[in-house]
Motif scaffolding. Structure first.
Motif, PDB file in Angstrom:
ATOM      1  N   GLU A  78      -8.167  -7.118  13.374  1.00  0.00           N
ATOM      2  CA  GLU A  78      -8.950  -8.287  12.953  1.00  0.00           C
ATOM      3  C   GLU A  78      -8.164  -9.160  11.972  1.00  0.00           C
ATOM      4  N   ALA A  79      -7.300  -8.527  11.188  1.00  0.00           N
ATOM      5  CA  ALA A  79      -6.487  -9.256  10.216  1.00  0.00           C
ATOM      6  C   ALA A  79      -5.243  -9.873  10.855  1.00  0.00           C
ATOM      7  N   GLY A  80      -5.051  -9.630  12.158  1.00  0.00           N
ATOM      8  CA  GLY A  80      -3.918 -10.222  12.866  1.00  0.00           C
ATOM      9  C   GLY A  80      -2.733  -9.306  13.030  1.00  0.00           C
ATOM     10  N   TYR A  81      -2.939  -8.000  12.842  1.00  0.00           N
ATOM     11  CA  TYR A  81      -1.847  -7.030  12.959  1.00  0.00           C
ATOM     12  C   TYR A  81      -2.198  -5.916  13.945  1.00  0.00           C
ATOM     13  N   PRO A  82      -2.439  -6.250  15.211  1.00  0.00           N
ATOM     14  CA  PRO A  82      -2.758  -5.190  16.173  1.00  0.00           C
ATOM     15  C   PRO A  82      -1.592  -4.207  16.280  1.00  0.00           C
ATOM     16  N   ASN A  83      -1.912  -2.929  16.254  1.00  0.00           N
ATOM     17  CA  ASN A  83      -0.888  -1.865  16.305  1.00  0.00           C
ATOM     18  C   ASN A  83       0.133  -1.987  15.184  1.00  0.00           C
ATOM     19  N   GLY A  84      -0.230  -2.657  14.094  1.00  0.00           N
ATOM     20  CA  GLY A  84       0.684  -2.812  12.966  1.00  0.00           C
ATOM     21  C   GLY A  84       1.766  -3.845  13.199  1.00  0.00           C
ATOM     22  N   ASP A  85       1.746  -4.515  14.354  1.00  0.00           N
ATOM     23  CA  ASP A  85       2.784  -5.498  14.680  1.00  0.00           C
ATOM     24  C   ASP A  85       2.789  -6.628  13.658  1.00  0.00           C
ATOM     25  N   GLY A  86       3.964  -6.874  13.076  1.00  0.00           N
ATOM     26  CA  GLY A  86       4.132  -7.959  12.123  1.00  0.00           C
ATOM     27  C   GLY A  86       3.685  -7.639  10.710  1.00  0.00           C
ATOM     28  N   PHE A  87       3.136  -6.435  10.490  1.00  0.00           N
ATOM     29  CA  PHE A  87       2.682  -6.078   9.148  1.00  0.00           C
ATOM     30  C   PHE A  87       3.899  -5.879   8.244  1.00  0.00           C
ATOM     31  N   PRO A  88       3.873  -6.451   7.051  1.00  0.00           N
ATOM     32  CA  PRO A  88       5.040  -6.315   6.170  1.00  0.00           C
ATOM     33  C   PRO A  88       5.241  -4.875   5.699  1.00  0.00           C
ATOM     34  N   VAL A  89       6.466  -4.549   5.370  1.00  0.00           N
ATOM     35  CA  VAL A  89       6.780  -3.229   4.829  1.00  0.00           C
ATOM     36  C   VAL A  89       6.140  -3.133   3.439  1.00  0.00           C
ATOM     37  N   LEU A  90       5.372  -2.083   3.233  1.00  0.00           N
ATOM     38  CA  LEU A  90       4.727  -1.862   1.942  1.00  0.00           C
ATOM     39  C   LEU A  90       5.640  -1.041   1.045  1.00  0.00           C
ATOM     40  N   THR A 141       3.513  13.460  -2.135  1.00  0.00           N
ATOM     41  CA  THR A 141       2.238  12.836  -1.779  1.00  0.00           C
ATOM     42  C   THR A 141       2.479  11.474  -1.157  1.00  0.00           C
ATOM     43  N   PHE A 142       3.368  10.699  -1.755  1.00  0.00           N
ATOM     44  CA  PHE A 142       3.652   9.364  -1.238  1.00  0.00           C
ATOM     45  C   PHE A 142       4.353   9.438   0.107  1.00  0.00           C
ATOM     46  N   GLU A 143       5.206  10.426   0.267  1.00  0.00           N
ATOM     47  CA  GLU A 143       5.871  10.610   1.554  1.00  0.00           C
ATOM     48  C   GLU A 143       4.859  10.998   2.632  1.00  0.00           C
ATOM     49  N   ALA A 144       3.836  11.776   2.272  1.00  0.00           N
ATOM     50  CA  ALA A 144       2.801  12.146   3.247  1.00  0.00           C
ATOM     51  C   ALA A 144       2.012  10.912   3.668  1.00  0.00           C
ATOM     52  N   VAL A 145       1.640  10.060   2.715  1.00  0.00           N
ATOM     53  CA  VAL A 145       0.926   8.827   3.039  1.00  0.00           C
ATOM     54  C   VAL A 145       1.816   7.928   3.896  1.00  0.00           C
ATOM     55  N   GLN A 146       3.069   7.841   3.520  1.00  0.00           N
ATOM     56  CA  GLN A 146       4.044   7.041   4.264  1.00  0.00           C
ATOM     57  C   GLN A 146       4.089   7.496   5.723  1.00  0.00           C
ATOM     58  N   GLN A 147       4.146   8.794   5.942  1.00  0.00           N
ATOM     59  CA  GLN A 147       4.190   9.351   7.299  1.00  0.00           C
ATOM     60  C   GLN A 147       2.898   9.055   8.053  1.00  0.00           C
ATOM     61  N   MET A 148       1.737   9.203   7.383  1.00  0.00           N
ATOM     62  CA  MET A 148       0.454   8.946   8.044  1.00  0.00           C
ATOM     63  C   MET A 148       0.301   7.480   8.410  1.00  0.00           C
ATOM     64  N   TRP A 149       0.691   6.562   7.511  1.00  0.00           N
ATOM     65  CA  TRP A 149       0.601   5.131   7.817  1.00  0.00           C
ATOM     66  C   TRP A 149       1.468   4.789   9.028  1.00  0.00           C
ATOM     67  N   LYS A 150       2.650   5.390   9.085  1.00  0.00           N
ATOM     68  CA  LYS A 150       3.545   5.109  10.217  1.00  0.00           C
ATOM     69  C   LYS A 150       2.976   5.683  11.505  1.00  0.00           C
ATOM     70  N   GLU A 151       2.566   6.936  11.459  1.00  0.00           N
ATOM     71  CA  GLU A 151       2.083   7.617  12.662  1.00  0.00           C
ATOM     72  C   GLU A 151       0.801   6.987  13.214  1.00  0.00           C
ATOM     73  N   HIS A 152      -0.143   6.672  12.351  1.00  0.00           N
ATOM     74  CA  HIS A 152      -1.454   6.231  12.813  1.00  0.00           C
ATOM     75  C   HIS A 152      -1.636   4.717  12.870  1.00  0.00           C
ATOM     76  N   LEU A 153      -0.912   3.974  12.014  1.00  0.00           N
ATOM     77  CA  LEU A 153      -1.119   2.528  11.948  1.00  0.00           C
ATOM     78  C   LEU A 153       0.135   1.720  12.274  1.00  0.00           C
ATOM     79  N   ASN A 154       1.243   2.424  12.485  1.00  0.00           N
ATOM     80  CA  ASN A 154       2.527   1.771  12.734  1.00  0.00           C
ATOM     81  C   ASN A 154       2.916   0.843  11.587  1.00  0.00           C
ATOM     82  N   VAL A 155       2.640   1.301  10.358  1.00  0.00           N
ATOM     83  CA  VAL A 155       2.974   0.545   9.153  1.00  0.00           C
ATOM     84  C   VAL A 155       4.135   1.243   8.460  1.00  0.00           C
ATOM     85  N   ASP A 156       5.182   0.482   8.186  1.00  0.00           N
ATOM     86  CA  ASP A 156       6.333   1.013   7.466  1.00  0.00           C
ATOM     87  C   ASP A 156       6.131   0.827   5.971  1.00  0.00           C
TER      88      ASP A 156
END
Length: 173
Positions: free
Chosen positions: A49-61, A73-88
């Motif tokens: 809805e925010a314009g980032y389907p499948n995380g496409d074009g989402f900026p690196v956080l 802990t941060f590495e675990a979140v990093q891995q989950m964001w990548k795996e589930h939302l395709n967010v780097d």
């Protein structure tokens, strides 16, 4: 209930006139393992809805953390964001003084690690941090209705009125 995930801002253990504030107010997001996939699907929907389907074009956080923090802990979140939302994302450890400057003065970050232990057993120790004029409001949250509800809570000794106002404020937050 130390270590129990909270599905809202005020953690378990804060007193309410009717028991535990979190138990009385309930969770705003589910932290139950069986609801994890539902939360992932909701996040994907919101990202689309925010314009980032499948995380496409989402900026690196970038997570910023102080140099004394263990980063698994941060590495675990990093891995989950990548795996589930395709967010780097990246994790950036900063020396304590630089971290404080970035987080509290410059406010030049997207995700920063901060912690808070309640000074006293009342939901206000957590909710008061998000008053628009609070020096602890590092997220720069501003909402007049929220501020008004907390002013109501701070302006009465009637515990039923206080707790009702704080539950309503937390729902806004």
């Amino acid at each position: 209930k130390t270590g129990v995930p909270s599905g809202a801002f005020v953690p378990y253990g804060a007193s309410d006139v009717n028991g535990d504030f979190r138990e009385v107010g309930g969770d705003y997001i589910s932290v139950k393992p069986e609801d994890y996939q539902k939360n992932v699907e909701e996040a994907k929907k919101l990202m689309a809805e925010a314009g980032y389907p499948n995380g496409d074009g989402f900026p690196v956080l970038q997570f910023i953390v102080d140099s004394n923090v263990q980063i698994p802990t941060f590495e675990a979140v990093q891995q989950m964001w990548k795996e589930h939302l395709n967010v780097d994302s990246t994790v950036s450890q900063q020396e304590w003084a630089v971290f404080l400057q970035t987080l509290y003065t410059d406010k030049n970050y997207v995700v920063g690690r901060s912690g808070w232990t309640g000074d006293y057993n009342d939901p206000m120790t957590f909710l008061g941090m998000f008053l628009s004029y609070s020096p602890q409001n590092h997220a720069l949250f501003t909402n007049k209705e929220y501020d008004g509800l907390l002013q109501t809570a701070m302006g009465t000794i009637d515990q039923n009125i206080r707790m009702d106002a704080m539950h309503k404020a937390e729902k806004i937050l």
